[in-house]
Write a protein that holds these residues in place. Structure first.
Motif, PDB file in Angstrom:
ATOM      1  N   ARG A 215       0.832  -1.214   0.000  1.00 38.59           N
ATOM      2  CA  ARG A 215       0.000   0.000   0.000  1.00 38.59           C
ATOM      3  C   ARG A 215       0.862   1.258   0.000  1.00 38.59           C
ATOM      4  NH1 ARG A 215      -5.134   2.061   1.325  1.00 38.59           N
ATOM      5  NH2 ARG A 215      -4.983   4.252   0.720  1.00 38.59           N
ATOM      6  N   GLU A 216       1.976   1.239   0.709  1.00 37.08           N
ATOM      7  CA  GLU A 216       2.879   2.405   0.694  1.00 37.08           C
ATOM      8  C   GLU A 216       3.494   2.572  -0.693  1.00 37.08           C
ATOM      9  OE1 GLU A 216       7.047   3.933   2.710  1.00 37.08           O
ATOM     10  OE2 GLU A 216       5.752   2.577   3.863  1.00 37.08           O
ATOM     11  N   PHE A 217       3.853   1.464  -1.317  1.00 36.66           N
ATOM     12  CA  PHE A 217       4.306   1.513  -2.704  1.00 36.66           C
ATOM     13  C   PHE A 217       3.256   2.184  -3.575  1.00 36.66           C
ATOM     14  CE2 PHE A 217       3.696  -0.565  -6.833  1.00 36.66           C
ATOM     15  CZ  PHE A 217       4.888  -0.256  -7.482  1.00 36.66           C
ATOM     16  N   GLY A 218       1.993   1.797  -3.391  1.00 31.35           N
ATOM     17  CA  GLY A 218       0.902   2.383  -4.165  1.00 31.35           C
ATOM     18  C   GLY A 218       0.789   3.875  -3.976  1.00 31.35           C
ATOM     19  N   GLU A 219       0.935   4.343  -2.746  1.00 31.33           N
ATOM     20  CA  GLU A 219       0.853   5.779  -2.483  1.00 31.33           C
ATOM     21  C   GLU A 219       1.994   6.532  -3.151  1.00 31.33           C
ATOM     22  OE1 GLU A 219      -1.500   7.504  -1.236  1.00 31.33           O
ATOM     23  OE2 GLU A 219      -2.781   5.924  -0.416  1.00 31.33           O
ATOM     24  N   LYS A 220       3.165   5.917  -3.198  1.00 28.35           N
ATOM     25  CA  LYS A 220       4.295   6.569  -3.871  1.00 28.35           C
ATOM     26  C   LYS A 220       4.041   6.665  -5.375  1.00 28.35           C
ATOM     27  CE  LYS A 220       8.096   5.703  -0.604  1.00 28.35           C
ATOM     28  NZ  LYS A 220       7.253   5.673   0.586  1.00 28.35           N
ATOM     29  N   VAL A 221       3.467   5.627  -5.960  1.00 23.52           N
ATOM     30  CA  VAL A 221       3.145   5.685  -7.380  1.00 23.52           C
ATOM     31  C   VAL A 221       2.089   6.763  -7.639  1.00 23.52           C
ATOM     32  CG1 VAL A 221       2.199   4.413  -9.350  1.00 23.52           C
ATOM     33  CG2 VAL A 221       3.779   3.278  -7.769  1.00 23.52           C
ATOM     34  N   VAL A 222       1.123   6.883  -6.739  1.00 18.99           N
ATOM     35  CA  VAL A 222       0.120   7.944  -6.857  1.00 18.99           C
ATOM     36  C   VAL A 222       0.802   9.317  -6.852  1.00 18.99           C
ATOM     37  CG1 VAL A 222      -1.737   9.131  -5.614  1.00 18.99           C
ATOM     38  CG2 VAL A 222      -1.862   6.653  -5.997  1.00 18.99           C
ATOM     39  N   SER A 223       1.805   9.487  -6.007  1.00 14.60           N
ATOM     40  CA  SER A 223       2.533  10.758  -5.974  1.00 14.60           C
ATOM     41  C   SER A 223       3.220  11.036  -7.303  1.00 14.60           C
ATOM     42  CB  SER A 223       3.577  10.744  -4.845  1.00 14.60           C
ATOM     43  OG  SER A 223       2.950  10.691  -3.580  1.00 14.60           O
ATOM     44  N   VAL A 224       3.791  10.004  -7.917  1.00 10.90           N
ATOM     45  CA  VAL A 224       4.410  10.173  -9.233  1.00 10.90           C
ATOM     46  C   VAL A 224       3.373  10.680 -10.238  1.00 10.90           C
ATOM     47  CG1 VAL A 224       5.444   8.936 -11.190  1.00 10.90           C
ATOM     48  CG2 VAL A 224       6.234   8.473  -8.865  1.00 10.90           C
ATOM     49  N   LEU A 225       2.157  10.176 -10.145  1.00 12.22           N
ATOM     50  CA  LEU A 225       1.100  10.577 -11.067  1.00 12.22           C
ATOM     51  C   LEU A 225       0.544  11.968 -10.769  1.00 12.22           C
ATOM     52  CD1 LEU A 225      -0.846   7.198 -11.242  1.00 12.22           C
ATOM     53  CD2 LEU A 225       0.352   8.289 -13.145  1.00 12.22           C
ATOM     54  N   GLU A 226       0.429  12.308  -9.497  1.00 11.45           N
ATOM     55  CA  GLU A 226      -0.276  13.539  -9.122  1.00 11.45           C
ATOM     56  C   GLU A 226       0.615  14.766  -9.003  1.00 11.45           C
ATOM     57  OE1 GLU A 226      -4.388  12.539  -6.896  1.00 11.45           O
ATOM     58  OE2 GLU A 226      -2.649  12.803  -5.584  1.00 11.45           O
ATOM     59  N   GLU A 227       1.870  14.586  -8.626  1.00 10.85           N
ATOM     60  CA  GLU A 227       2.705  15.749  -8.335  1.00 10.85           C
ATOM     61  C   GLU A 227       3.400  16.265  -9.603  1.00 10.85           C
ATOM     62  OE1 GLU A 227       5.178  15.379  -4.893  1.00 10.85           O
ATOM     63  OE2 GLU A 227       3.730  14.061  -3.880  1.00 10.85           O
ATOM     64  N   ALA A 228       3.285  17.560  -9.823  1.00 12.11           N
ATOM     65  CA  ALA A 228       3.789  18.178 -11.050  1.00 12.11           C
ATOM     66  C   ALA A 228       5.291  17.967 -11.233  1.00 12.11           C
ATOM     67  CB  ALA A 228       3.478  19.674 -11.036  1.00 12.11           C
ATOM     68  N   LYS A 229       6.038  17.872 -10.146  1.00 10.82           N
ATOM     69  CA  LYS A 229       7.493  17.753 -10.271  1.00 10.82           C
ATOM     70  C   LYS A 229       7.925  16.421 -10.878  1.00 10.82           C
ATOM     71  CE  LYS A 229       8.029  16.232  -5.443  1.00 10.82           C
ATOM     72  NZ  LYS A 229       8.671  16.553  -4.146  1.00 10.82           N
ATOM     73  N   TYR A 230       6.996  15.458 -10.935  1.00 12.45           N
ATOM     74  CA  TYR A 230       7.338  14.165 -11.523  1.00 12.45           C
ATOM     75  C   TYR A 230       6.773  13.982 -12.937  1.00 12.45           C
ATOM     76  CZ  TYR A 230       8.400  13.066  -6.641  1.00 12.45           C
ATOM     77  OH  TYR A 230       8.905  13.080  -5.368  1.00 12.45           O
ATOM     78  N   ALA A 231       6.085  14.978 -13.443  1.00  6.79           N
ATOM     79  CA  ALA A 231       5.361  14.817 -14.710  1.00  6.79           C
ATOM     80  C   ALA A 231       6.285  14.509 -15.880  1.00  6.79           C
ATOM     81  CB  ALA A 231       4.535  16.065 -15.001  1.00  6.79           C
ATOM     82  N   ASP A 232       7.474  15.066 -15.886  1.00  2.22           N
ATOM     83  CA  ASP A 232       8.360  14.921 -17.036  1.00  2.22           C
ATOM     84  C   ASP A 232       9.480  13.914 -16.822  1.00  2.22           C
ATOM     85  OD1 ASP A 232       6.962  16.782 -18.556  1.00  2.22           O
ATOM     86  OD2 ASP A 232       8.053  18.458 -17.654  1.00  2.22           O
ATOM     87  N   GLY A 233       9.546  13.291 -15.649  1.00  7.76           N
ATOM     88  CA  GLY A 233      10.571  12.281 -15.413  1.00  7.76           C
ATOM     89  C   GLY A 233      10.290  11.021 -16.210  1.00  7.76           C
TER      90      GLY A 233
END
Length: 252
Positions: A215-233
């Motif tokens: 579940r913590e892994f899932g939340e981190k993946v959600v952050s990759v999707l939602e946070e603008a700083k990860y959009a272009d990585g």
């Protein structure tokens, strides 16, 4: 990307890391469809989380095209994969060595091709599940490390095609940088390496520092999707203590 009401397809989302991600996506109000083979596991996740489910083999090329055309997702997560046969290089048959190539890489190829050829809509995201083994090797899991590195490279190749064809689809690789217990692949690896080192399973897993349960892994993946700083990585490392690390930045 705000996940509320976004359509998400997760392959291999009925157990392990995939299930942890599905739980996180549902908590963020995404509309999730889980694709997996095990009908009993699918029924369980459908009843518990209220997600849509489709029973299909990820290595069925026609299924990849059919499902993506039918659902037209905003986000596709390629998480499904085989549990590797554990053993030293000199102990494995080709069939054992290549199981992750025949499942993870073959399935990844078909779904990436489908995303590019249909194609998915501009602005969509495709996450490709890789592994820390792709960085450091895994001498007791046959072709697993190479297969996961190939998936990492395939995400980069797909980005190049998306740019060339002006598709506007972003392909990103997710790299868990520790073995995660209580998952099929994680337990197989932890048990094999613990035996080889002569230590208990939990002692071996403690070497990775803070655990990162599904579940913590899932939340981190959600952050990759939602946070603008990860959009272009392009490639992201995930770890319990270090959080999210950008391994490779924006595609050229």
């Amino acid at each position: 990307m705000n996940l509320e009401e976004k359509k998400v397809v997760v392959t291999g989302g009925s157990r392990g890391l995939g299930l942890g991600l599905v739980e996180a996506l549902v908590a963020h109000s995404a509309r999730v469809t889980v694709v997996a083979r095990d009908t009993n596991a699918l029924a369980s996740v459908r009843t518990r989380l209220g997600v849509a489910t489709i029973s299909a083999d990820v290595t069925d090329e026609s299924a990849a095209h059919r499902i993506l055309k039918e659902i037209d997702p905003d986000i596709l997560v390629l998480n499904a994969g085989a549990k590797p046969h554990m053993g030293r290089l000199d102990q494995l048959s080709w069939e054992d060595f290549s199981v992750t190539w025949e499942t993870d890489v073959r399935g990844g190829l078909y779904w990436l091709q489908a995303a590019l050829k249909i194609p998915l809509r501009s602005g969509s995201r495709v996450l490709v599940g890789s592994s820390g083994a792709a960085q450091n090797g895994s001498p007791l899991s046959g072709g697993y490390a190479g297969a996961k590195r190939m998936l990492w490279l395939m995400a980069k190749y797909a980005n190049g095609i998306s740019v060339q064809n002006k598709l506007g689809i972003r392909f990103q690789a997710i790299v868990p940088q520790q073995i995660i217990g209580d998952t099929g692949v994680g337990d197989a690896g932890a048990n094999a390496y613990a035996r080889a080192m002569g230590v208990a399973r939990d002692q071996f897993l403690a070497r990775f520092g803070k655990p990162m349960p599904p579940r913590e892994f899932g939340e981190k993946v959600v952050s990759v999707l939602e946070e603008a700083k990860y959009a272009d990585g392009v490639v992201f490392g995930l770890k319990g203590d270090a959080g999210i690390t950008v391994i490779e930045g924006a595609a050229a």
